[in-house]
Enzyme design. Structure first.
Site, mmCIF file in Angstrom:
data_model
loop_
_atom_site.group_PDB
_atom_site.id
_atom_site.type_symbol
_atom_site.label_atom_id
_atom_site.label_comp_id
_atom_site.label_asym_id
_atom_site.label_seq_id
_atom_site.Cartn_x
_atom_site.Cartn_y
_atom_site.Cartn_z
ATOM 1 N N ASP A 190 2.685 -4.498 8.023
ATOM 2 C CA ASP A 190 1.489 -3.694 7.815
ATOM 3 C C ASP A 190 0.307 -4.651 7.975
ATOM 4 O O ASP A 190 0.048 -5.483 7.109
ATOM 5 C CB ASP A 190 1.553 -3.077 6.411
ATOM 6 C CG ASP A 190 0.223 -2.469 5.973
ATOM 7 O OD1 ASP A 190 -0.791 -2.651 6.674
ATOM 8 O OD2 ASP A 190 0.211 -1.822 4.913
ATOM 9 N N GLN A 225 -4.949 -5.179 6.786
ATOM 10 C CA GLN A 225 -5.935 -6.154 6.304
ATOM 11 C C GLN A 225 -5.946 -7.422 7.147
ATOM 12 O O GLN A 225 -7.000 -7.996 7.390
ATOM 13 C CB GLN A 225 -5.653 -6.537 4.844
ATOM 14 C CG GLN A 225 -5.838 -5.410 3.854
ATOM 15 C CD GLN A 225 -7.279 -4.925 3.777
ATOM 16 O OE1 GLN A 225 -8.222 -5.681 3.954
ATOM 17 N NE2 GLN A 225 -7.446 -3.643 3.528
ATOM 18 N N HIS A 257 0.875 -1.176 0.000
ATOM 19 C CA HIS A 257 0.000 0.000 0.000
ATOM 20 C C HIS A 257 0.917 1.233 0.000
ATOM 21 O O HIS A 257 2.014 1.176 0.558
ATOM 22 C CB HIS A 257 -0.822 -0.052 1.289
ATOM 23 C CG HIS A 257 -1.930 0.934 1.404
ATOM 24 N ND1 HIS A 257 -1.720 2.250 1.728
ATOM 25 C CD2 HIS A 257 -3.275 0.791 1.259
ATOM 26 C CE1 HIS A 257 -2.896 2.874 1.788
ATOM 27 N NE2 HIS A 257 -3.848 2.008 1.501
ATOM 28 N N CYS A 289 -4.665 2.355 -3.810
ATOM 29 C CA CYS A 289 -3.439 2.856 -3.157
ATOM 30 C C CYS A 289 -2.263 1.913 -3.378
ATOM 31 O O CYS A 289 -1.367 1.822 -2.516
ATOM 32 C CB CYS A 289 -3.630 3.074 -1.660
ATOM 33 S SG CYS A 289 -4.816 4.355 -1.276
ATOM 34 N N LYS A 305 -10.832 -1.012 10.134
ATOM 35 C CA LYS A 305 -10.944 -2.180 9.262
ATOM 36 C C LYS A 305 -11.313 -3.446 10.040
ATOM 37 O O LYS A 305 -11.405 -4.514 9.481
ATOM 38 C CB LYS A 305 -9.645 -2.361 8.477
ATOM 39 C CG LYS A 305 -9.461 -1.254 7.438
ATOM 40 C CD LYS A 305 -8.235 -1.402 6.599
ATOM 41 C CE LYS A 305 -8.209 -0.278 5.570
ATOM 42 N NZ LYS A 305 -6.993 -0.267 4.753
HETATM 43 C C1 LIG Z 1 -6.032 0.507 4.576
HETATM 44 C C2 LIG Z 1 -4.646 0.068 4.463
HETATM 45 C C3 LIG Z 1 -3.594 0.882 4.891
HETATM 46 C C4 LIG Z 1 -3.794 2.275 5.407
HETATM 47 O O1 LIG Z 1 -4.626 2.298 6.525
HETATM 48 P P1 LIG Z 1 -5.097 3.692 7.098
HETATM 49 O O2 LIG Z 1 -6.179 3.334 8.057
HETATM 50 O O3 LIG Z 1 -5.626 4.475 5.918
HETATM 51 O O4 LIG Z 1 -3.934 4.351 7.722
HETATM 52 C C5 LIG Z 1 -2.317 0.391 4.795
HETATM 53 N N1 LIG Z 1 -2.078 -0.834 4.317
HETATM 54 C C6 LIG Z 1 -3.058 -1.652 3.894
HETATM 55 C C7 LIG Z 1 -2.722 -3.017 3.403
HETATM 56 C C8 LIG Z 1 -4.374 -1.223 3.945
HETATM 57 O O5 LIG Z 1 -5.350 -2.025 3.530
#
Ligand SMILES: *Cc1c(COP(=O)(O)O)cnc(C)c1O
Length: 408
Positions: free
Chosen positions: A202, A205, A125, A366, A228
């Site tokens: 990260d 998800q 992302h 993104c 999320k």
């Molecule tokens: C949504 C997402 C982000 C960013 O999350 P934010 O809540 O916008 O800071 C980063 N990495 C992944 C894989 C995402 O799905």
């Protein structure tokens, strides 16, 4: 796989699912962008504002004590959610992006120097690309990228070749938001540690789909967003190993993060407050606990099993649509179905599905470098959550046929 969730009753927990969009009952398939919130999270938010809104930590009156206690209870709830050893290893942030920026800015600026190497992957992302590019530019470090195969899986042999004694940091996505791929993060971490590099995952998800255990993974940092995982927007957490967080300087200065301030010198507060300058997002932090309780009540395994069933159903159903190609066919994946259809632009697709009350995400999600890897500008992405049903997938399929008749 069967599971014991009563989806009809779960749907009743989410008031927004009753919305009528363009004359149709809403079908919400944009869960990888953000999930909807159950009633108990909404009640926790209004309950906080109605009954104990106060600034935390410094007040000694009743409301301040109640707010502080709820805030710190959320921290311990998140500690348990990640199986982190200590509550002070949980730093409240504004979300995944904020947590990654914290690490790149604080750890990166302090411990990386010119010539050091940082490894990310093709499927990151933007929030796990740009902070590292900024750092590398500032410090003269080198950014290296793990390539992927056509199914959307990391090429682990290539990853091993990228690792050298100059590798100081590896930052990869646990689960891809565009492809659904679950990455072999335990192996990635072990190999990075073997050359002395630190690893951030990260988890934006992964956190809603997979069981998380930072001790088992042995990751150094884990960043996620509560919005999320059926929780409120504008908050997330960064987990970091205590000895690393202790060695890192604060990222932002201000109230709350200090022990003592004079004009000559400021001494910083201890963990986790050192990284929590200013009044935090108290209401959302407090409500986050209820989102995690909700997930635990349903059971993450049950949620994952239901989502897996939806993914299999949808993957099978779209095979009937001529010219449709799924982007992201990893063996290990979560309930994200990204696809392109010959001759139909994803944006037109999104508009026409919306007219039928179906919310999907279209575009690059993104992840522009990833789209470039597949030689496309974007996909249509349907991502499923616990409250989705096979009947809704049938509506999506009907919708896709309709779009094809209109544009094909
Ligand atoms: C949504 C997402 C982000 C960013 O999350 P934010 O809540 O916008 O800071 C980063 N990495 C992944 C894989 C995402 O799905």
């Amino acid at each position: 796989m069967s599971n014991n969730l009563d989806i009809a009753s779960i749907r009743n927990d989410f008031p927004i699912l009753n919305e009528i969009v363009n004359g149709k009952q809403l079908v919400y398939f944009d869960n990888a962008a953000t999930t909807q919130k159950p009633r108990l999270v909404l009640d926790a938010l209004s309950g906080y504002y109605e009954h104990y809104n106060a600034n935390i930590h410094r007040g000694i009156h009743h409301l301040a004590e109640k707010a502080t206690s709820a805030f710190e209870q959320s921290r311990r709830r998140l500690q348990a959610f990640l199986n982190a050893p200590l509550p002070e290893e949980i730093i409240f942030t504004y979300g995944t992006t904020d947590g990654i920026n914290l690490v790149a800015s604080s750890y990166g600026r302090t411990f990386l120097k010119a010539g050091d190497e940082v490894i990310i992957s093709t499927m990151e992302h933007h929030s796990n690309i740009v902070p590292w590019q900024m750092l590398c530019e500032e410090k003269g470090c080198i950014l290296k990228i793990i390539p992927i195969n056509d199914e959307g899986e990391l090429l682990m042999d290539e990853y091993e070749k990228l690792l050298t004694e100059r590798t100081k940091f590896v930052s990869v996505v646990h689960v891809s938001n565009s492809l659904g791929t679950i990455n072999p993060v335990k192996e990635i971490i072990a190999k990075a540690h073997a050359v002395g590099a630190k690893v951030l995952l990260d988890g934006a998800q992964a956190s809603s789909h997979l069981h998380l255990d930072v001790q088992d993974l042995d990751c150094d940092f884990y960043s996620l967003s509560l919005h999320k995982i059926y929780g409120p927007t504008g908050m997330g957490i960064l987990y970091g190993k205590k000895e690393l967080l202790d060695a890192m300087p604060p990222y932002r200065g201000g109230g709350e993060m200090i022990k003592e301030v004079t004009f000559e010198k400021t001494t910083y507060n201890e963990l986790p407050y050192k990284f929590e300058a200013g009044t935090p997002n108290i209401a959302d932090v407090v409500a986050a606990k209820y989102a995690l309780d909700y997930v635990d009540t349903l059971g993450k395994e049950n949620i994952a099993a239901h989502e897996h069933k939806l993914l299999e159903y949808a993957t099978e159903a779209v095979k009937d649509i001529e010219g449709l190609r799924i982007i992201g066919q990893a063996k290990e994946k979560v309930s994200v179905l990204s696809f392109v259809i010959d001759g139909i632009h994803h944006q037109d697709m999104g508009v026409l599905l919306d007219q039928q009350g179906i919310a999907v995400r279209t575009g690059h999600h993104c992840t522009q470098p990833l789209m470039r890897r597949f030689n496309i500008t974007g996909t249509t992405r349907a991502s499923f959550a616990v409250y989705n049903t096979t009947e809704e997938i049938d509506l999506l399929i009907q919708g896709l046929h309709k779009v094809k008749r209109m544009l094909g």
